[in-house]
Enzyme design. Structure first.
Site, PDB file in Angstrom:
ATOM      1  N   GLY A 217       0.715  -5.391   0.507  1.00 21.61           N
ATOM      2  CA  GLY A 217      -0.293  -5.640  -0.515  1.00 21.61           C
ATOM      3  C   GLY A 217       0.233  -6.411  -1.704  1.00 21.61           C
TER       4      GLY A 217
ATOM      5  CB  ALA B 118      -0.934  -0.003   1.205  1.00 16.57           C
TER       6      ALA B 118
ATOM      7  CD  GLU C 184       0.890  -6.017   5.773  1.00 14.19           C
ATOM      8  OE1 GLU C 184       0.401  -6.228   4.650  1.00 14.19           O
ATOM      9  OE2 GLU C 184       1.668  -6.828   6.336  1.00 14.19           O
TER      10      GLU C 184
ATOM     11  CD  GLU D 110      -2.412  -8.051   2.441  1.00 14.19           C
ATOM     12  OE1 GLU D 110      -3.220  -8.279   3.346  1.00 14.19           O
ATOM     13  OE2 GLU D 110      -2.035  -6.902   2.127  1.00 14.19           O
TER      14      GLU D 110
END
Length: 260
Positions: free
Chosen positions: A112, A63, A135, A115
């Protein structure tokens, strides 16, 4: 444009094009990825997708932190709306896409980026690629589905080790854990991804879609429920041209063998 798309015969190659930001996922980039997937979904002439990042340093660093920080500053409701729901929409779309999505991990895949790799049905990594769940260093758990998909892929304890430490792992370890299908030299990455796509799309599109749907929907269900999903996916293919032509080819080969 932060997302580029190229056509390679029946394969669409999507490139996250923010190399100067390590292909970080800001909101326009996530929205553009979703829009491109919608267009590809509606184009029957495209049979598979290869998703990669620009440059050689990163597939995606995750992100975009300035965007994320602004959303968090707006409180829980805004953060959920702008970060979590958007991130979940992207990873779920990739996970449930009716055409095979192959992630070509051309560098680091953090947050991300990791992910997306978890959500995709298939992934190939360059030898220098690394994977991490950083994170926790920002004070929160993975928000794009990683706290749920990673342990399902690699097991609870190994998933928690990545999530709780934030430490990166190399591509070879990611392959050992089942996070990627294969590791190849960097200059062979895109050829390997295209080759995998070609080996899939030689089969009928209805069969490919049914296999993807059966596995994706059934993998985390109790076995009896999963078998019901499998049965429904099989039944849906029975009246299709793919089944008729596949059976005809097999029977023709068998008949030739019987005559020799």
């Amino acid at each position: 444009m932060t997302v580029r798309i190229e056509r390679d015969d029946q394969v669409a190659v999507i490139t996250i094009d923010r190399a100067q930001k390590l292909n970080a996922l800001d909101y326009p980039t996530i929205d553009a990825l979703l829009a491109q997937l919608d267009l590809i979904d509606s184009d029957d002439s495209i049979r598979a997708v290869v998703l990669t990042g620009a440059g050689r340093r990163a597939f995606s660093a995750g992100a975009d932190i300035p965007s994320l920080a602004a959303s968090i500053a707006g409180g829980p409701e805004r953060a959920l709306r702008e970060i979590v729901r958007r991130g979940h929409a992207l990873t779920r779309r990739i996970e449930e896409f009716p055409k095979p999505v192959i992630v070509a991990v051309n560098g680091l895949a953090y947050g991300g980026g990791c992910e997306i790799t978890e959500a995709a049905p298939l992934a190939i990594a360059a030898e220098h690629a690394t994977f991490a769940k950083p994170e926790i260093s920002l004070g929160f758990p993975p928000p794009f589905g990683g706290s749920q998909r990673l342990p399902r892929h690699v097991g609870r304890k190994r998933g928690l080790e990545m999530i709780l430490t934030g430490d990166p792992i190399p591509a070879a370890r990611a392959a050992e854990l089942g996070l990627v299908n294969a590791v190849v030299p960097a200059d062979e990455l895109m050829d390997a991804a295209r080759d995998l796509a070609a080996r899939i799309i030689r089969h009928a599109p209805t069969a490919v879609a049914a296999c993807l749907r059966a596995v994706t929907r059934g993998v985390n269900l109790p076995i009896d429920e999963g078998l019901a999903v499998e049965a429904a996916c099989f039944a849906a293919t029975v009246p299709t041209d793919g089944v008729q032509s596949g059976l005809r080819r097999f029977l023709d080969r068998t008949a030739v063998g019987d005559r020799t």
